[in-house]
Structures are given as structure tokens and as C-alpha cells.
Design a protein around this motif. Structure first.
Motif, PDB file in Angstrom:
ATOM      1  N   PRO A   1     -15.762  34.687   2.025  1.00  0.00           N
ATOM      2  CA  PRO A   1     -15.454  33.254   2.196  1.00  0.00           C
ATOM      3  C   PRO A   1     -15.776  32.464   0.930  1.00  0.00           C
ATOM      4  O   PRO A   1     -16.686  32.826   0.172  1.00  0.00           O
ATOM      5  CB  PRO A   1     -16.373  32.846   3.358  1.00  0.00           C
ATOM      6  CG  PRO A   1     -17.522  33.803   3.289  1.00  0.00           C
ATOM      7  CD  PRO A   1     -16.941  35.109   2.824  1.00  0.00           C
ATOM      8  N   ASN A   2     -15.025  31.403   0.712  1.00  0.00           N
ATOM      9  CA  ASN A   2     -15.284  30.541  -0.438  1.00  0.00           C
ATOM     10  C   ASN A   2     -16.565  29.741  -0.221  1.00  0.00           C
ATOM     11  O   ASN A   2     -16.916  29.404   0.899  1.00  0.00           O
ATOM     12  CB  ASN A   2     -14.119  29.589  -0.683  1.00  0.00           C
ATOM     13  CG  ASN A   2     -12.965  30.280  -1.385  1.00  0.00           C
ATOM     14  OD1 ASN A   2     -13.083  31.437  -1.765  1.00  0.00           O
ATOM     15  ND2 ASN A   2     -11.863  29.582  -1.549  1.00  0.00           N
ATOM     16  N   THR A   3     -17.231  29.426  -1.314  1.00  0.00           N
ATOM     17  CA  THR A   3     -18.433  28.607  -1.273  1.00  0.00           C
ATOM     18  C   THR A   3     -18.172  27.305  -2.024  1.00  0.00           C
ATOM     19  O   THR A   3     -17.233  27.225  -2.826  1.00  0.00           O
ATOM     20  CB  THR A   3     -19.613  29.343  -1.923  1.00  0.00           C
ATOM     21  OG1 THR A   3     -19.330  29.530  -3.333  1.00  0.00           O
ATOM     22  CG2 THR A   3     -19.831  30.705  -1.278  1.00  0.00           C
ATOM     23  N   PRO A   4     -18.983  26.264  -1.796  1.00  0.00           N
ATOM     24  CA  PRO A   4     -18.784  24.997  -2.520  1.00  0.00           C
ATOM     25  C   PRO A   4     -18.791  25.160  -4.038  1.00  0.00           C
ATOM     26  O   PRO A   4     -18.147  24.397  -4.746  1.00  0.00           O
ATOM     27  CB  PRO A   4     -19.968  24.147  -2.044  1.00  0.00           C
ATOM     28  CG  PRO A   4     -20.265  24.659  -0.668  1.00  0.00           C
ATOM     29  CD  PRO A   4     -20.019  26.146  -0.749  1.00  0.00           C
ATOM     30  N   LEU A   5     -19.509  26.157  -4.545  1.00  0.00           N
ATOM     31  CA  LEU A   5     -19.527  26.381  -5.990  1.00  0.00           C
ATOM     32  C   LEU A   5     -18.138  26.649  -6.534  1.00  0.00           C
ATOM     33  O   LEU A   5     -17.791  26.214  -7.636  1.00  0.00           O
ATOM     34  CB  LEU A   5     -20.444  27.566  -6.317  1.00  0.00           C
ATOM     35  CG  LEU A   5     -20.499  27.983  -7.797  1.00  0.00           C
ATOM     36  CD1 LEU A   5     -21.166  26.896  -8.632  1.00  0.00           C
ATOM     37  CD2 LEU A   5     -21.234  29.298  -7.954  1.00  0.00           C
TER      38      LEU A   5
ATOM     39  N   GLN B   1     -25.983  23.334  -0.606  1.00  0.00           N
ATOM     40  CA  GLN B   1     -24.687  23.846  -1.036  1.00  0.00           C
ATOM     41  C   GLN B   1     -23.857  22.805  -1.786  1.00  0.00           C
ATOM     42  O   GLN B   1     -23.142  23.145  -2.725  1.00  0.00           O
ATOM     43  CB  GLN B   1     -23.895  24.343   0.180  1.00  0.00           C
ATOM     44  CG  GLN B   1     -24.412  25.639   0.775  1.00  0.00           C
ATOM     45  CD  GLN B   1     -24.122  26.843  -0.095  1.00  0.00           C
ATOM     46  OE1 GLN B   1     -23.037  26.967  -0.638  1.00  0.00           O
ATOM     47  NE2 GLN B   1     -25.098  27.717  -0.241  1.00  0.00           N
ATOM     48  N   THR B   2     -23.971  21.538  -1.386  1.00  0.00           N
ATOM     49  CA  THR B   2     -23.165  20.499  -2.029  1.00  0.00           C
ATOM     50  C   THR B   2     -23.604  20.238  -3.461  1.00  0.00           C
ATOM     51  O   THR B   2     -22.885  19.588  -4.226  1.00  0.00           O
ATOM     52  CB  THR B   2     -23.255  19.178  -1.236  1.00  0.00           C
ATOM     53  OG1 THR B   2     -24.641  18.793  -1.100  1.00  0.00           O
ATOM     54  CG2 THR B   2     -22.642  19.351   0.153  1.00  0.00           C
ATOM     55  N   GLN B   3     -24.769  20.731  -3.859  1.00  0.00           N
ATOM     56  CA  GLN B   3     -25.257  20.550  -5.222  1.00  0.00           C
ATOM     57  C   GLN B   3     -25.018  21.778  -6.086  1.00  0.00           C
ATOM     58  O   GLN B   3     -25.538  21.872  -7.197  1.00  0.00           O
ATOM     59  CB  GLN B   3     -26.762  20.243  -5.199  1.00  0.00           C
ATOM     60  CG  GLN B   3     -27.126  18.954  -4.482  1.00  0.00           C
ATOM     61  CD  GLN B   3     -28.630  18.762  -4.401  1.00  0.00           C
ATOM     62  OE1 GLN B   3     -29.255  19.038  -3.378  1.00  0.00           O
ATOM     63  NE2 GLN B   3     -29.221  18.299  -5.478  1.00  0.00           N
ATOM     64  N   ALA B   4     -24.215  22.699  -5.601  1.00  0.00           N
ATOM     65  CA  ALA B   4     -23.996  23.950  -6.320  1.00  0.00           C
ATOM     66  C   ALA B   4     -23.458  23.728  -7.729  1.00  0.00           C
ATOM     67  O   ALA B   4     -23.826  24.419  -8.682  1.00  0.00           O
ATOM     68  CB  ALA B   4     -23.032  24.835  -5.526  1.00  0.00           C
ATOM     69  N   LEU B   5     -22.586  22.713  -7.870  1.00  0.00           N
ATOM     70  CA  LEU B   5     -21.966  22.450  -9.170  1.00  0.00           C
ATOM     71  C   LEU B   5     -22.992  22.034 -10.229  1.00  0.00           C
ATOM     72  O   LEU B   5     -22.758  22.194 -11.426  1.00  0.00           O
ATOM     73  CB  LEU B   5     -20.896  21.362  -9.019  1.00  0.00           C
ATOM     74  CG  LEU B   5     -19.822  21.298 -10.109  1.00  0.00           C
ATOM     75  CD1 LEU B   5     -19.062  22.618 -10.176  1.00  0.00           C
ATOM     76  CD2 LEU B   5     -18.850  20.157  -9.832  1.00  0.00           C
ATOM     77  N   ASP B   6     -24.128  21.504  -9.789  1.00  0.00           N
ATOM     78  CA  ASP B   6     -25.142  21.041 -10.735  1.00  0.00           C
ATOM     79  C   ASP B   6     -25.742  22.186 -11.547  1.00  0.00           C
ATOM     80  O   ASP B   6     -26.380  21.949 -12.575  1.00  0.00           O
ATOM     81  CB  ASP B   6     -26.276  20.322  -9.985  1.00  0.00           C
ATOM     82  CG  ASP B   6     -25.795  19.056  -9.293  1.00  0.00           C
ATOM     83  OD1 ASP B   6     -24.718  18.564  -9.675  1.00  0.00           O
ATOM     84  OD2 ASP B   6     -26.475  18.568  -8.373  1.00  0.00           O
ATOM     85  N   PHE B   7     -25.539  23.418 -11.105  1.00  0.00           N
ATOM     86  CA  PHE B   7     -26.119  24.557 -11.810  1.00  0.00           C
ATOM     87  C   PHE B   7     -25.230  25.030 -12.964  1.00  0.00           C
ATOM     88  O   PHE B   7     -25.679  25.805 -13.802  1.00  0.00           O
ATOM     89  CB  PHE B   7     -26.333  25.721 -10.840  1.00  0.00           C
ATOM     90  CG  PHE B   7     -27.446  25.492  -9.858  1.00  0.00           C
ATOM     91  CD1 PHE B   7     -28.737  25.905 -10.135  1.00  0.00           C
ATOM     92  CD2 PHE B   7     -27.215  24.841  -8.663  1.00  0.00           C
ATOM     93  CE1 PHE B   7     -29.764  25.696  -9.237  1.00  0.00           C
ATOM     94  CE2 PHE B   7     -28.235  24.624  -7.748  1.00  0.00           C
ATOM     95  CZ  PHE B   7     -29.521  25.053  -8.041  1.00  0.00           C
ATOM     96  N   LEU B   8     -23.977  24.579 -13.008  1.00  0.00           N
ATOM     97  CA  LEU B   8     -23.056  25.116 -14.003  1.00  0.00           C
ATOM     98  C   LEU B   8     -23.332  24.622 -15.421  1.00  0.00           C
ATOM     99  O   LEU B   8     -23.287  25.405 -16.372  1.00  0.00           O
ATOM    100  CB  LEU B   8     -21.610  24.792 -13.606  1.00  0.00           C
ATOM    101  CG  LEU B   8     -21.068  25.654 -12.464  1.00  0.00           C
ATOM    102  CD1 LEU B   8     -19.653  25.249 -12.121  1.00  0.00           C
ATOM    103  CD2 LEU B   8     -21.109  27.129 -12.843  1.00  0.00           C
TER     104      LEU B   8
END
Length: 266
Positions: free
Chosen positions: A188-192, A159-166
Motif C-alpha cells: 500500500p502507498n504511504t503518505p511519504l 504519517q502526515t509529517q513524513a515529507l519533513d524527513f526528505l
């Protein structure tokens, strides 16, 4: 998976057309969840009626995953697994119900209200059908400078690497500057979403989701700020196009004065 407004309405319509079967399955599921002891007690108090309304007055709760499994053809239900997957997505994203967990409790009406809401949706009246020649033809250019993430699933361990997909997502749409995600208010909110900005709703808005937005530039790191140098002066002009002519001239004049004073002091 194509889930435009026409497909979603077709899914909701099929379930509502077979609602008598859905009611029977829900009744049997609640009866199984209640256990023989509870059913026996109820029968002693009053004659059990073949009516879902009476059954829903019981305290028995049903998990959504149990109900959907009972609706599947593998359990002698009326729907295929592929259809149920589409139904689940339709209910969660366009029916304003939170099914983010398999253990989400089934509402008392068996999602009938949510299905009717999908049937009454009118979003297609405003943006036409994606396969039609007039798709988004009446929308202003700036409103089409965006792509949308409809589904994003990631194992909790990553989950902490979610931003890497953007960034890779933006690379698929080089002509788009914005990415948006919508989700129900109850989800619920997600790390992304930590990198996204919530867009405040308009007063006349009736959309039941929260809108999240991010600009591609926000993923490229913070801007670098340097002192103005002569060779950078030409790059100032494009930044001033949004200002009135008088303001632009004033900024350019002050910039040139700054460069002259700096040169004289060296």
C-alpha cells in the motif's frame, strides 16, 4: 543493516539448506493453529502422513508473525532474531511478497518460491559489488545522481509529517539531486510517497517493484516568476544551454527587444 545481493542470497541459501527443519516447524504450527478437533477429524478420515504437502492441503491458515516466531531460537527454532529480521526484509523487498502487516498470511509454500527467486537474482551482474573497486564504474554519471531510501518506518500518528524527513535526507547527500524508493506492486502507498512520481517501467524491465522518484527542487516550494529586467538578462543564458544555437540567439534577441520596448514605454 547491510543487505546487498550477496547478503540476501546468503540468507536465502541458509533457509533453503535447513528447509527440512522449516517444513517441520510449519507442520507443527499449522497443526497447532488447526486445533485438536480438526486434527482428530482428519485422522479419522485418513492416516496423517509426515509430509508437508498433505498438510498444506488443509484449510488452516497461518499468520506470518506466528510462523516467524516459531522459527526463532526462543521457541526452539533454528534462527536468531537478527537473522529473522533480515529474512523478513529480504522476503518483503526482494521476494515480491507483501509482508507489510504482521497479520499477513503465510503462503502455502512457506515462502520457498520467494527464497528461490532471491537466489536467482542477477542484479549484481550489472552493477558489481558495492565493496569492489569497479562499483558502478560502468554506469553513466547521470544514473549515479541519486540516493535510495531502503527502509522508512514512522508511527501512524506522525504519517502526515513524513515529507519533513526528505529535506534532511537530501542534506546528507548534497551532491545528489534525486531520491528514489521502490516497493512491491502489492504494497500500500504511504503518505511519504504522495510527493513522489511513479517512473513508468521500460518494456524490457523485469524488476518486480514500483519505482518512485523525487527531485530535491520539488521540496523547495514553487518557482517564482517575475517580469524580465535588464539585470536578469545574464541569468537567462544558463537556462538556454539545452537549446540549439539558433534557438538561443532568437530567445536572447527577443528578450533584448522586450527590454528596449519596455524602457521606451516608461
Amino acid at each position: 543493516m547491510n543487505l546487498d545481493i550477496t547478503e540476501r542470497k546468503a540468507i536465502a541459501s541458509e533457509v533453503l539448506e535447513r528447509w527440512a527443519e522449516v517444513q517441520d516447524i510449519l507442520k507443527l504450527t499449522k497443526e497447532a493453529m488447526a486445533g485438536p478437533g480438526e486434527v482428530e477429524t482428519e485422522e479419522k478420515e485418513e492416516k496423517y502422513e509426515e509430509n508437508l504437502g498433505d498438510l498444506l492441503e488443509a484449510d488452516t491458515t497461518v499468520d506470518t508473525v506466528v510462523f516467524f516466531k516459531a522459527l526463532g531460537q526462543e521457541e526452539q527454532g533454528p534462527f536468531t532474531q537478527d537473522f529473522l529480521a533480515k529474512l523478513l526484509i529480504t522476503l518483503h523487498w526482494w521476494g515480491d511478497v507483501d509482508i507489510s502487516s504482521p497479520l499477513a498470511l503465510l503462503p502455502e509454500d512457506g515462502y520457498r518460491e520467494a527464497l528461490e527467486k532471491v537466489m536467482q537474482s542477477e542484479e549484481g551482474l550489472f552493477v558489481s559489488h558495492p565493496n569492489s573497486p569497479s562499483w558502478l564504474a560502468n554506469m553513466p554519471p547521470h544514473s549515479k545522481d541519486v540516493f535510495c531510501v531502503n527502509m522508512f518506518c514512522l508511527d501512524q500518528a506522525f504519517q502526515t509529517q513524513a515529507l519533513d524527513f526528505l529535506l534532511p535526507a537530501f542534506s546528507l547527500f548534497p551532491e545528489k539531486d534525486y531520491c528514489i524508493i521502490t516497493q512491491p506492486h502489492t504494497a500500500p502507498n504511504t503518505p511519504l510517497l504522495n510527493a513522489f512520481t511513479i517512473v513508468p517501467p521500460q518494456p524490457q524491465n523485469t524488476f518486480g517493484h514500483v519505482l518512485y522518484l523525487i527531485h530535491r527542487a520539488s521540496l523547495l516550494g514553487p518557482p517564482k516568476v517575475v517580469s524580465l529586467k535588464p539585470h536578469l538578462l545574464e541569468q537567462v543564458h544558463p537556462l538556454l544551454e539545452v537549446f540549439e544555437e539558433e534557438t538561443r540567439q532568437e530567445i536572447i534577441s527577443q528578450s533584448k527587444l522586450f527590454l528596449q520596448e519596455r524602457k521606451a514605454s516608461e
